[in-house]
Scaffold this active site. Structure first.
Site, short mmCIF file in Angstrom:
data_model
loop_
_atom_site.label_atom_id
_atom_site.label_comp_id
_atom_site.label_asym_id
_atom_site.label_seq_id
_atom_site.Cartn_x
_atom_site.Cartn_y
_atom_site.Cartn_z
N THR A 121 1.11 10.18 7.94
CA THR A 121 2.56 10.43 7.91
C THR A 121 3.38 9.15 8.05
OG1 THR A 121 2.53 10.66 10.31
CG2 THR A 121 2.30 12.71 9.00
N CYS A 163 -0.45 5.21 7.42
CA CYS A 163 -1.33 6.25 7.95
C CYS A 163 -0.95 7.54 7.21
CB CYS A 163 -1.26 6.36 9.47
SG CYS A 163 0.36 6.78 10.14
N ASP A 203 -5.14 3.48 8.15
CA ASP A 203 -6.30 4.27 8.60
C ASP A 203 -6.88 4.94 7.36
OD1 ASP A 203 -4.63 6.39 8.05
OD2 ASP A 203 -4.72 7.27 10.06
N HIS A 245 20.20 -4.11 7.34
CA HIS A 245 20.80 -3.88 8.66
C HIS A 245 19.85 -4.07 9.83
CE1 HIS A 245 24.49 -1.31 7.24
NE2 HIS A 245 24.36 -2.44 6.58
N HIS A 273 24.91 -7.06 12.67
CA HIS A 273 23.57 -6.48 12.75
C HIS A 273 22.63 -7.35 13.59
CE1 HIS A 273 24.99 -3.59 9.94
NE2 HIS A 273 25.30 -4.54 9.08
C1 RB5 Z 1 -4.96 11.15 10.70
O1 RB5 Z 1 -5.45 12.44 10.51
C2 RB5 Z 1 -3.47 11.18 10.99
O2 RB5 Z 1 -3.23 11.75 12.24
C3 RB5 Z 1 -2.89 9.78 10.93
O3 RB5 Z 1 -3.15 9.25 9.66
C4 RB5 Z 1 -1.41 9.65 11.12
O4 RB5 Z 1 -0.69 10.49 10.26
C5 RB5 Z 1 -0.91 9.68 12.50
O5 RB5 Z 1 0.28 9.58 12.78
#
Ligand code: RB5
Length: 149
Positions: free
Chosen positions: A67, A65, A8, A98, A133
Site C-alpha cells: 500500500t 510496499c 518488500d 511544498h 514552505h
Molecule cells: C505485505 O503483505 C504488506 O503488508 C506490505 O507490503 C505493506 O502494504 C505494508 O504496509
C-alpha cells in the site's frame, strides 16, 4: 541523480520496472532489495534505503510496499526524511514544491506501472519552492526535537 530503491515482496515487480526506467534515464540507482517476490519484512528494506540517504550515498529514495503505508511509516521516523506516499502525479508535484519530499513512496498493489512512472518523473523533475514552505519544514524538525527532549 543518485537514487536509492527499496521494496518488500509486494513492491518487487514495480521496483524492477522503476529501476529499468531510471537506468535508461541515466540515473545512478542503488537497489537495496528485496530481490524477489518471496515474503519479507518491509521495515528492514525501508531502513536500508534510509541509511543510504542519511549517509549521503543517495539524494532521493523511492520505497515501495503493498500500500505504501508501511514504508511511509518507517521512512518518516527519521529526522531529515520527508517521505510522501503518492498515487498520482499531482501529489508528487506538491510533495516536491511544498514539502521538499526526498522520498517517494508507492503502493505496488494500488497503481499500475504507467502511473508509477509518471509519478516518478514528476517527483524527480519538480523543484522545491522554499520561502514559507521552508519555514514550515524547519518547524517540523524543531518541534519534533522538542517533543523528543
Ligand atoms: C505485505 O503483505 C504488506 O503488508 C506490505 O507490503 C505493506 O502494504 C505494508 O504496509
Amino acid at each position: 541523480m543518485k537514487i536509492v530503491l527499496a521494496s518488500d515482496h509486494a513492491g518487487f515487480f514495480l521496483k524492477e520496472k522503476i529501476k529499468d526506467f531510471l537506468v535508461k534515464e541515466g540515473h545512478t540507482v542503488i537497489d537495496v532489495g528485496t530481490n524477489s517476490s518471496v515474503s519479507v519484512d518491509y521495515p528492514e528494506y525501508g531502513f536500508k534505503a534510509i541509511e543510504k540517504l542519511l549517509n549521503g550515498e543517495a539524494e532521493r529514495g523511492i520505497l515501495i510496499c503493498g500500500t505504501g503505508i508501511g514504508m511511509s511509516i518507517v521512512a518518516n521516523r527519521f529526522p531529515g526524511i520527508r517521505a510522501a506516499l503518492c498515487h498520482e502525479p499531482f501529489s508528487a508535484q506538491m510533495a516536491r514544491r511544498h514539502n521538499d519530499a526526498n522520498v517517494l513512496v508507492l503502493g505496488g498493489r494500488l497503481i499500475g506501472d504507467g502511473m508509477a512512472i509518471e509519478i516518478v518523473k514528476t517527483f524527480l523533475s519538480t523543484d522545491f519552492e522554499g520561502g514559507r514552505h521552508e519555514r514550515r519544514l524547519n518547524l517540523i524538525e524543531e518541534l519534533s526535537r522538542l517533543s523528543n527532549s
